[in-house]
Design a protein around this motif. Structure first.
Motif, mmCIF file in Angstrom:
data_model
loop_
_atom_site.group_PDB
_atom_site.id
_atom_site.type_symbol
_atom_site.label_atom_id
_atom_site.label_comp_id
_atom_site.label_asym_id
_atom_site.label_seq_id
_atom_site.Cartn_x
_atom_site.Cartn_y
_atom_site.Cartn_z
ATOM 1 N N ASP A 148 -9.446 2.958 2.215
ATOM 2 C CA ASP A 148 -8.903 4.226 1.741
ATOM 3 C C ASP A 148 -9.858 4.796 0.689
ATOM 4 O OD1 ASP A 148 -7.595 6.293 0.513
ATOM 5 O OD2 ASP A 148 -5.653 5.265 0.433
ATOM 6 N N LEU A 151 -9.218 5.195 -3.099
ATOM 7 C CA LEU A 151 -9.019 4.053 -4.008
ATOM 8 C C LEU A 151 -10.333 3.543 -4.599
ATOM 9 C CD1 LEU A 151 -6.438 1.983 -1.894
ATOM 10 C CD2 LEU A 151 -5.964 3.514 -3.813
ATOM 11 N N ASN A 156 -9.111 -0.823 -3.523
ATOM 12 C CA ASN A 156 -9.322 -0.744 -2.070
ATOM 13 C C ASN A 156 -9.465 -2.130 -1.452
ATOM 14 O OD1 ASN A 156 -9.835 0.809 0.401
ATOM 15 N ND2 ASN A 156 -11.823 -0.193 0.250
ATOM 16 N N TYR A 159 -6.078 -3.499 -1.132
ATOM 17 C CA TYR A 159 -5.396 -2.786 -0.050
ATOM 18 C C TYR A 159 -5.868 -3.290 1.320
ATOM 19 C CZ TYR A 159 -4.409 0.959 3.239
ATOM 20 O OH TYR A 159 -4.025 1.649 4.349
ATOM 21 N N CYS A 160 -7.180 -3.392 1.503
ATOM 22 C CA CYS A 160 -7.714 -3.836 2.807
ATOM 23 C C CYS A 160 -7.309 -5.284 3.110
ATOM 24 C CB CYS A 160 -9.241 -3.723 2.841
ATOM 25 S SG CYS A 160 -9.802 -2.022 2.915
ATOM 26 N N THR A 164 -1.259 -3.241 1.798
ATOM 27 C CA THR A 164 -0.356 -2.536 0.876
ATOM 28 C C THR A 164 -1.147 -2.102 -0.349
ATOM 29 O OG1 THR A 164 1.359 -4.080 1.554
ATOM 30 C CG2 THR A 164 1.825 -2.760 -0.399
ATOM 31 N N LYS A 165 -0.933 -0.838 -0.771
ATOM 32 C CA LYS A 165 -1.679 -0.376 -1.947
ATOM 33 C C LYS A 165 -1.180 -1.099 -3.192
ATOM 34 C CE LYS A 165 -2.895 3.936 0.046
ATOM 35 N NZ LYS A 165 -2.650 5.347 0.244
#
Ligand SMILES: CC(C)(COP(=O)(O)OP(=O)(O)OC[C@H]1O[C@@H](n2cnc3c(N)ncnc32)[C@H](O)[C@@H]1OP(=O)(O)O)[C@@H](O)C(=O)NCCC(=O)NCCS
Length: 372
Positions: A148, A151, A156, A159-160, A164-165
């Motif tokens: 993303d 981010l 990020n 997240y990856c 989930t952020k």
């Protein structure tokens, strides 16, 4: 040749560098204390500082961050490659292989011009976290998560990894540990990167050398081993017996001792405090208290201090990350320092080639095989 050699190059100064200073006052990057950077800077800001020898202005940081986020994607071939590696392979072995592979898809890989070096550095800093997250997901049979670009590098990555952020506080704690790991003078893996750079090898080759060297238990591999040890000990009451037994067998206790810091690692108090807060929040006081007690006992019995890997391993565990990727996270952070050192080596190069003290046989006469 002299027999007065320096095993392990201990205390030997081999080159001049303006990137990192370790002295009585602590640790600093380009003249800024790591304590201040960990408290106030973002990871991208620290990367900019390491690469440019100055803090960025707001505009420079925006442009630099945008350039990194512009590289938040992996070549399709790299994702396919990850999806075909054995799931049980250690993530550091996969990362080493994949960084080598990544170079094959970079058209500038062999271009040694400063502009191309810069582009490669941006791509490597942006893509290594994506590769590590993809490796971790593949290991757990989970589908790849696209990055993303809204981010930060730290957020990020989380997240990856999870899909989930992360909350702002979690992302910041993780980012703080990346900053503490970002650079550390001529540690073994950075020295390996510089030795490779000094032959005029390309940046990808230098980073593969560095990652290969980081993997070992006496260097970056220690953060995984340290948390595994703490989980094995399990509770403060078990520290005494564990330590007595291991020390009697003359075993190395992971996360303790350091080649340079004999009176304590300046990164440890920051990480210990961070772990204390996380342990409270996650109701994991047991493991934190085990760690603190083991630290006290090691100091008392062996006069050895905990090092950065001891508490960063605990911090990553408390952040809910899996131990098998802890050394890869170290690589993601130290990549910033590697790339600064590689650039410095290219611009003030001297082939690194020490001598050894020969201790083998001499003056033997060669006999053809039928006469031996
Ligand atoms: C980091 C490390 C490799 C530094 O090594 P070094 O500078 O060569 O120091 P030495 O190995 O000479 O250590 C000096 C003494 O302390 C002992 N020692 C050092 N670290 C130790 C540890 N973690 N556990 C037990 N004993 C240790 C050594 O056995 C040696 O004892 P001796 O004098 O009786 O032979 C070493 O401390 C170590 O192996 N630590 C554990 C791995 C680790 O945490 N690595 C991450 C480093 S950031």
């Amino acid at each position: 040749m002299s027999t007065d050699h320096h095993a392990g190059l201990e205390d030997i100064e081999v080159l001049e560098s303006s990137i990192c200073e370790i002295n009585q006052k602590g640790l600093s990057f380009r003249g800024f204390s790591v304590v201040d950077l960990a408290a106030g800077a973002g990871f991208e800001e620290v990367v900019y500082l390491l690469w440019n020898d100055a803090l960025p202005s707001a505009q420079e940081l925006r442009e630099f961050t945008a350039a990194i986020r512009g590289e938040y994607k992996l070549p399709r071939e790299i994702i396919e490659h990850i999806n075909h590696v054995p799931r049980e392979a250690h993530p550091m072995a996969v990362l080493r292989t994949l960084i080598s592979s990544l170079g094959l898809y970079d058209p500038e890989a062999a271009d040694m011009s400063p502009q191309a070096q810069r582009g490669k550095a941006i791509r490597l800093i942006a893509k290594m976290p994506l590769i590590v997250a993809a490796i971790a997901r593949h290991r757990n049979a989970k589908a790849h998560v696209e990055a993303d670009p809204e981010l930060s590098l730290a957020a990020n990555f989380l997240y990856c990894l999870s899909g989930t952020k992360p909350g702002a506080a979690t992302a910041r704690l993780f980012e703080t540990s990346l900053i503490l790991y970002a650079e550390h003078e001529l540690n073994a893996s950075t020295f390996a990167a510089r030795t490779t750079a000094a032959t005029q090898a390309d940046t990808y080759s230098c980073i593969v050398s560095a990652i290969s060297t980081l993997q070992g238990n006496l260097h970056g591999g220690a953060n995984q081993r340290a948390i595994e040890m703490l989980l094995t000990i399990g509770k403060p009451d078990a520290v005494d017996e564990y330590l007595t037994d291991r020390l009697k067998k003359k075993e190395i206790i992971m996360g303790f001792g350091h080649r340079v810091y004999k009176d304590g690692d300046p990164r440890v108090p920051i990480l210990r405090e961070l772990c204390a807060g996380l342990a409270e929040q996650k109701k994991e006081k047991n493991i934190f208290e085990t760690a603190v007690l083991l630290e006290k006992e090691m100091l008392k019995r062996k006069k050895l201090h905990a090092n950065v890997d001891y508490y960063s391993g605990l911090a990553f565990y408390l952040l809910g990350l899996s131990a098998d990727i802890f050394t890869c996270i170290f690589a993601i952070a130290r990549n910033a320092g590697y790339l600064a050192h590689i650039a410095e080596q290219y611009t003030q190069n001297k082939l690194i080639r020490p001598r050894g003290v020969y201790t083998g046989k001499q003056n033997l006469k060669y006999l053809p095989i039928e006469k031996r």
